[in-house]
Design a protein around this motif. Structure first.
Motif, short mmCIF file in Angstrom:
data_model
loop_
_atom_site.label_atom_id
_atom_site.label_comp_id
_atom_site.label_asym_id
_atom_site.label_seq_id
_atom_site.Cartn_x
_atom_site.Cartn_y
_atom_site.Cartn_z
N LEU A 149 94.36 -42.05 30.93
CA LEU A 149 94.18 -40.84 32.24
C LEU A 149 92.89 -39.89 32.02
O LEU A 149 92.84 -39.23 32.87
CB LEU A 149 95.37 -40.52 32.81
CG LEU A 149 96.34 -41.72 33.19
CD1 LEU A 149 97.60 -41.14 33.67
CD2 LEU A 149 95.61 -42.45 34.36
N ASP A 151 90.37 -40.19 31.60
CA ASP A 151 89.16 -40.85 32.34
C ASP A 151 89.42 -40.54 33.98
O ASP A 151 88.35 -40.71 34.64
CB ASP A 151 89.30 -42.42 32.29
CG ASP A 151 88.02 -43.08 32.84
OD1 ASP A 151 87.15 -43.01 32.06
OD2 ASP A 151 88.20 -43.77 34.00
N ASP A 152 90.52 -40.06 34.41
CA ASP A 152 90.70 -39.62 35.62
C ASP A 152 90.02 -38.52 36.05
O ASP A 152 90.07 -37.11 35.46
CB ASP A 152 92.16 -39.62 36.17
CG ASP A 152 92.25 -39.12 37.62
OD1 ASP A 152 92.41 -37.97 37.82
OD2 ASP A 152 92.99 -40.17 38.27
N HIS A 154 90.22 -36.12 38.44
CA HIS A 154 91.00 -35.11 38.84
C HIS A 154 92.02 -34.63 37.71
O HIS A 154 92.11 -33.38 37.33
CB HIS A 154 91.84 -35.41 40.08
CG HIS A 154 91.17 -35.96 41.39
ND1 HIS A 154 90.31 -34.91 42.01
CD2 HIS A 154 90.95 -37.02 41.91
CE1 HIS A 154 89.91 -35.68 43.00
NE2 HIS A 154 90.04 -36.88 42.74
N GLY A 156 92.36 -35.87 34.37
CA GLY A 156 92.07 -36.27 32.99
C GLY A 156 91.40 -34.89 32.27
O GLY A 156 91.77 -34.71 31.07
N GLU A 375 92.53 -50.71 35.52
CA GLU A 375 93.77 -50.53 36.73
C GLU A 375 94.52 -51.72 37.16
O GLU A 375 95.76 -51.88 37.47
CB GLU A 375 93.09 -49.89 38.00
CG GLU A 375 94.36 -49.32 38.89
CD GLU A 375 93.56 -48.33 40.08
OE1 GLU A 375 94.44 -47.66 40.84
OE2 GLU A 375 92.40 -48.27 40.09
#
Length: 753
Positions: A149, A151-152, A154, A156, A375
């Protein structure tokens, strides 16, 4: 490898694991031990869901505790923290203690100092470091769950910077990163100076495929008949087939509305297979759901659950989601229709997973876009419950022959994308650069860049100078807004900058709040303060729906004097739209504090009970930050901000603030007591017990606890009869008002009987 061969753990742990039925380690677990996970070696475990990642983490943490060190387990979601902490508590028999922390960003630092194993979100860990939690220096092991995550966009950057800070602060810190299978696990391992266990092994077989026509087309090249009856859709046919095999189904869709609609339709499929005993048990769960809130969403969920199906999305209240998850694990609810949030680590496996919607709306792209392979594979990983199912099956659906081959190529045969850092964006860096300076990690620009050189972004980037350029832009912003001072290469956080870092707000949010607080005057109302925090980057504003622009433009011109700051011109399209969206969000909070019925709020703003809770909790946090900033700057509005914060926290009008602050009272009970003539804490402390018992619907234990919290000299309710004249008339008003000014029956979040 047998568990009895394990070394470096507290005495009795291997035997305890054997008693739990774990006689031999799974291959990825054995490889982790061979690579030194119980000897303090850092490790990245990139393995499929349900393949034993948690035990790898437990072995690392137990070994750290045995060495006299502390262990930290970082989860991506607050909902997971309690679940993981409960699982770890089974080791408390070995003289270790487990603590969990997900709440207020400035709290818990000292409380956690006595725990051996601590579970927290990355945001909470980051805030603990900012607020100087001394126990961090005694860490021997940190586990990062779902590390992919980073990579997220918001969440990450916070996980990435938090791991970098911990590794910089604690020399020799063992870092254990757990991940689903990703395309570049080797890069993650290189970043963390860790050993790598990269495996596709699962304890039970996972079959993947696509349903097309009247059959399942599986990844091994076989085809199995699964007919769709006349008038039936593919998902319903798959659910029916799974039920006939005594299995349960998770159905992933792309929106809340689709989750609710699919659950209603599939409930009719499941209901046909229920026994009389199951119907009785489901009816009890449905009543618990209705007790959480009286919104239409709550009733829709309860109605579906009564028939054995449910939906799960972020618009539900936390209690709703927990009831659904528990009922699904207990095999009462046999089908759950969910948005992808349920795939992010929540322990809800099923015999079959159906990915009905593999596209979702992307505002940046301006249309529907395919989901990432990673995902979808996360959703696939929910298929199959070890020890309960002989296999797991994950299915995509299509009614197009060309789509059949396309889905195999896009998702079934494809490798997950590589994880990429999202740190080098100004919004992500603002808060972390300020915190890095304020906490003493860097006192010069050179040291700051050296610290950032320890991030995943620095490991991955080939853009020379990119991170330095964005960092300089951020430093210029922080300097211009008075959060840092620059002296050549030297950097120093100001007093305000230190406070902003400890409050854990985005510096841009703090700058907006400071500007608005300075502009506040006697005309500024609670609505104005709600608007102020709603227009910050830390608040997700409500969307403007069709017709909302006219509605809220009219409201703006009626109440502009109450809002601090300068209203943008209507010709500044984007800024004006944002201002109106913030006003809509503020109006929701005002309705909540005016005690409007929760169902009415949900209907008026097109939200669920979970959204109301999320907005009001975020507003309370931001108003708390605004209150601290107003105090730091010695502004006259500090008391007005405090009252606005308390009102949105309790969800009450001003006259109930004192009463609602008594532990155990809350929104609904405060209004009932007020109507019975008990108007504040002091009156409650000396109240007639029969009046209190009547106002609280004859509930003796509740009345006793409320009176004790208020300091009543004799709170016991033995032989006390409830005064019937004090009993609430729930058909009449309790303080909230509808559009005509008439009172409504009142519901409450956070005041469940």
């Amino acid at each position: 490898m047998r568990v009895t061969e394990l070394t470096g753990l507290p005495d009795g742990v291997p035997e305890h694991l054997e008693d739990e039925g774990i006689e031999a380690l799974y291959p990825p677990q054995a490889e982790a031990v061979e690579r030194g996970v119980t000897e303090g070696k850092s490790l990245v475990a990139s393995v499929p869901t349900a393949s034993g990642k948690t035990l790898i983490a437990e072995l690392a943490m137990l070994a750290a505790v045995e060495r006299g060190e502390k262990a930290l387990y970082i989860v991506p979601l607050r909902a997971l923290a309690g679940e993981k902490a409960s699982a770890f508590e089974r080791f408390e028999r070995f003289d270790l203690s487990v603590g969990v922390s997900t709440g207020n960003y400035e709290s818990d630092g000292e409380r956690l100092a006595n725990n051996d194993v601590i579970v927290a979100t990355s945001e909470k860990v980051d805030s603990l470091v900012r607020n100087g939690a001394a126990w961090v220096d005694r860490l021997g092991c940190v586990v990062a769950d779902e590390v992919h995550l980073v990579d997220d966009a918001h969440r990450g950057p916070t996980l990435e910077v938090t791991l970098a800070k911990l590794r910089a602060r604690v020399e020799g810190l063992q870092t254990v990163a757990l991940s689903a299978t990703v395309g570049n696990a080797d890069e993650l391992a290189a970043w963390l100076d860790a050993e790598l266990v990269d495996s596709d092994w699962r304890p039970i077989e996972l079959r993947t495929g696509v349903h097309y026509g009247q059959a399942l087309h599986l990844d091994d090249g076989t085809t199995r008949e699964l007919p769709v009856e006349r008038g039936e859709n593919q998902t319903a046919a798959i659910v029916r087939d799974t039920l006939h095999d005594d299995g349960s189904t998770l159905v992933f869709v792309n929106s809340r509305r689709n989750a609710e609609g699919a659950a209603k339709r599939l409930a009719s499929v499941v209901a046909k297979e229920l026994t009389d005993d199951q119907r009785v048990e489901l009816a009890a769960v449905a009543e618990e759901i209705r007790a959480v809130s009286d919104t239409e969403t709550s009733e829709t969920l309860a109605s579906a659950v009564e028939r054995g199906a449910a939906f799960h999305h972020a618009g539900l209240a936390k209690e709703h989601r927990e009831l659904v998850e528990d009922a699904f694990r207990d095999r009462l609810v046999r089908t759950v229709c969910a948005t992808p949030t349920l795939a992010a680590g929540v322990n809800t496996p099923a015999r079959r997973v159906v990915v009905r919607d593999w596209q979702r709306y992307d505002g940046d792209a301006g249309g529907m876009q395919p989901l990432d392979v990673l995902e979808v594979h996360q959703m696939f990983g929910r298929a199959g419950r070890p020890g309960l199912d002989p296999y797991g099956e994950a299915v995509l659906v299509t009614d197009d022959h060309d789509g059949l081959e396309g889905l195999f190529d896009r998702y079934i045969y494809a490798d997950p994308e590589p994880v990429r850092s999202k740190l080098a964006a100004e919004p992500a860096l603002r808060t972390h650069v300020l915190a890095t300076i304020a906490t003493g990690f860097a006192a010069t620009r050179s040291a700051l860049l050296e610290f950032l050189d320890g991030t995943l972004y620095a490991e991955q980037t080939d853009e020379v100078g990119r991170l330095a350029s964005v960092t300089d832009d951020v430093l210029a912003y922080l300097d211009a807004n008075g959060f840092v001072k620059r002296d050549g290469d030297g950097l120093r956080a100001t007093e305000t900058g230190h406070l902003v870092s400890r409050l854990y707000v985005d510096p841009m949010s703090a700058a907006e709040m400071i500007h608005g607080l300075r502009a506040a005057d006697a005309d500024t109302t609670p609505l104005g303060f709600y608007h102020l925090v709603s227009r910050t980057p830390d608040m997700y504003e409500l969307y403007l729906r069709s017709g909302d622009r006219e509605t809220y433009t009219e409201l703006l011109y009626e109440r502009a004097d109450e809002i601090p700051g300068s209203t943008p011109s209507e010709f500044s399209e984007g800024e004006f739209e944002d201002w109106l969206a913030a006003l809509k969000t503020a109006a929701l909070m005002e309705d909540w504090t005016e005690e409007l019925d929760e169902d009415r709020i949900a209907e008026r703003y097109g939200v669920g009970p979970g959204d109301i809770r999320g907005k009001t909790e975020t507003a309370e946090w931001l108003l708390g930050a605004a209150e601290r900033l107003a105090g730091e700057l010695d502004l006259d509005c500090v008391h007005a901000v405090r009252d606005a914060r308390k009102r949105v926290d309790y969800g009450v009008r001003e006259e109930l603030l004192d009463l609602a602050g008594v532990r155990g009272v809350g929104r609904k009970r405060a209004r009932r007591l007020y109507r019975a003539g008990v108007e504040d804490r002091s009156e409650l402390r000396n109240a007639d017990k029969s009046t209190v018992l009547g106002a609280l619907r004859g509930r003796r234990k509740t009345a006793e606890s409320v009176l004790a919290a208020a300091g009543h000299p004799n709170p016991e309710m033995d032989d006390v009869a409830a005064d019937p004249t004090a009993a609430p008339d729930d058909g009449a008003g309790t303080g909230g008002r509808n559009d005509a000014g008439e009172t409504d029956g009142q519901a409450s979040l956070g005041d469940f009987e």
